[in-house]
Design an enzyme around this catalytic site. Structure first.
Site, short mmCIF file in Angstrom:
data_model
loop_
_atom_site.label_atom_id
_atom_site.label_comp_id
_atom_site.label_asym_id
_atom_site.label_seq_id
_atom_site.Cartn_x
_atom_site.Cartn_y
_atom_site.Cartn_z
N LYS A 150 0.81 -1.23 0.00
CA LYS A 150 0.00 0.00 0.00
C LYS A 150 0.85 1.28 0.00
CE LYS A 150 -3.91 -1.97 2.55
NZ LYS A 150 -4.85 -1.78 3.65
N ALA A 185 -0.69 2.30 16.17
CA ALA A 185 -0.30 3.52 15.44
C ALA A 185 0.42 3.16 14.15
CB ALA A 185 0.58 4.39 16.34
N LYS A 211 5.28 6.63 18.47
CA LYS A 211 4.54 6.54 17.21
C LYS A 211 3.13 7.11 17.36
CE LYS A 211 4.93 2.60 14.83
NZ LYS A 211 5.14 1.13 14.69
#
Ligand code: ATR
Length: 273
Positions: free
Chosen positions: A65, A127, A155
């Site tokens: 992605k 996260a 994060k």
């Protein structure tokens, strides 16, 4: 016939061909939808070849992605915010448009379960990429507060800072969390290893809604745990999978398929009903 597929690795067990084939039948669209599992370093080549050979659009899943995000000609605002692309459409002008329908899928599924997001206090666990994709669509629903908790606290802090302009989002450590929350969304991959995020059981109460982005034939570890501690409303990520697919289908075909029947069929196939 118009061709679509999903790129991923591994992707053999993807439910996307099943879902999109049912959508196409339901909306009487002529299309075929397949799978592609290029080697990790061959995704860019495989994507280009697919569109050179007349492909109309594709889905992109783990682990491609973020790479897809860098390969398209233009990005939708929600893909830009997510930093990842799960849907690509070749427009009539020959432009590769990158979109991200994951967060919209989550919100649509929550709404279909009757969950209220406006003025609610939300807790997002994790996260990583899944959390990042969910943040803008969740904040667009105007929660009173959205708290991000992550094992690696820095994060969560980075994400909260990045999305601060969109709404009341803060980061807290698991130890700092104080209820009550109306909804907890588990975006961690902990359930994949049968593990649990380190959430205090005292945060679970009978009026809380629990969402795990993971799913399986039986309850995920997180959903079992939440039920044990009294949560009455629990939801897994199968609905999000179908809703993000419906959103992608709409981007490609300009027609929105219904999701209820498809979700029922999927559950039956999974052995979950
Ligand atoms: P994805 O793209 O699916 O979000 P990811 O980017 O690898 O996957 O992120 C996985 C998330 O699950 C991270 O937030 C991770 O926490 P860390 O940032 O501390 O690694 C979280 N996670 C994975 N296993 C976990 C566990 N056993 N307990 C708590 N959090 C976990």
């Amino acid at each position: 016939m118009d061709r679509y597929l999903v790129f991923g690795h591994p992707v053999r067990h993807s439910k996307s061909p099943f879902i999109h084939t049912l959508f196409a039948r339901q909306t009487q669209q002529e299309l075929e939808y397949g799978l592609a599992e290029p080697a990790i370093d061959e995704f860019a080549h495989a994507l280009r070849t697919f569109f050179d050979q007349g492909g109309k659009g594709c889905n992109v899943t783990v682990p491609f992605k973020e790479q897809a995000f860098t390969m398209v000609d233009c990005l939708s605002p929600r893909a830009k915010r997510a930093g990842a692309v799960n849907t690509i459409k070749l427009t009539d002008d020959g432009v590769l448009l990158g979109d991200n329908t994951d967060g919209a899928g989550l919100v649509a599924d929550l709404k279909s379960h009757g969950v209220t997001l406006a003025d609610s206090r939300l807790l997002l666990l994790g996260a990583g990429g899944a959390a990042r994709g969910a943040l803008a669509p969740l904040l667009a629903e105007l929660p009173s507060e959205l708290v991000i908790a992550n094992r690696t606290h820095t994060k969560a802090q980075q994400l909260a800072a990045e999305f601060h302009d969109l709404g009341p989002v803060i980061a807290q450590t698991y130890e700092q969390l104080a209820g009550p929350f109306d909804l907890v969304i588990n975006s961690t991959s902990a359930s994949l290893q049968g593990e649990l995020p380190p959430l205090a059981p005292a945060l679970i109460h009978t009026d809380i809604a629990i969402y795990d982005m993971m799913y399986g034939a039986s309850d995920t570890a997180f959903i079992s745990w939440a039920k044990q501690h009294g949560a009455r409303q629990t939801m897994d990520g199968l609905g999000m999978l179908v809703e993000q697919a419906a959103e992608a289908f709409t981007v490609w075909r300009g027609i929105r398929p219904g999701t209820k029947q498809v979700l029922r069929e999927l559950k039956r196939n999974l052995g979950a009903i």
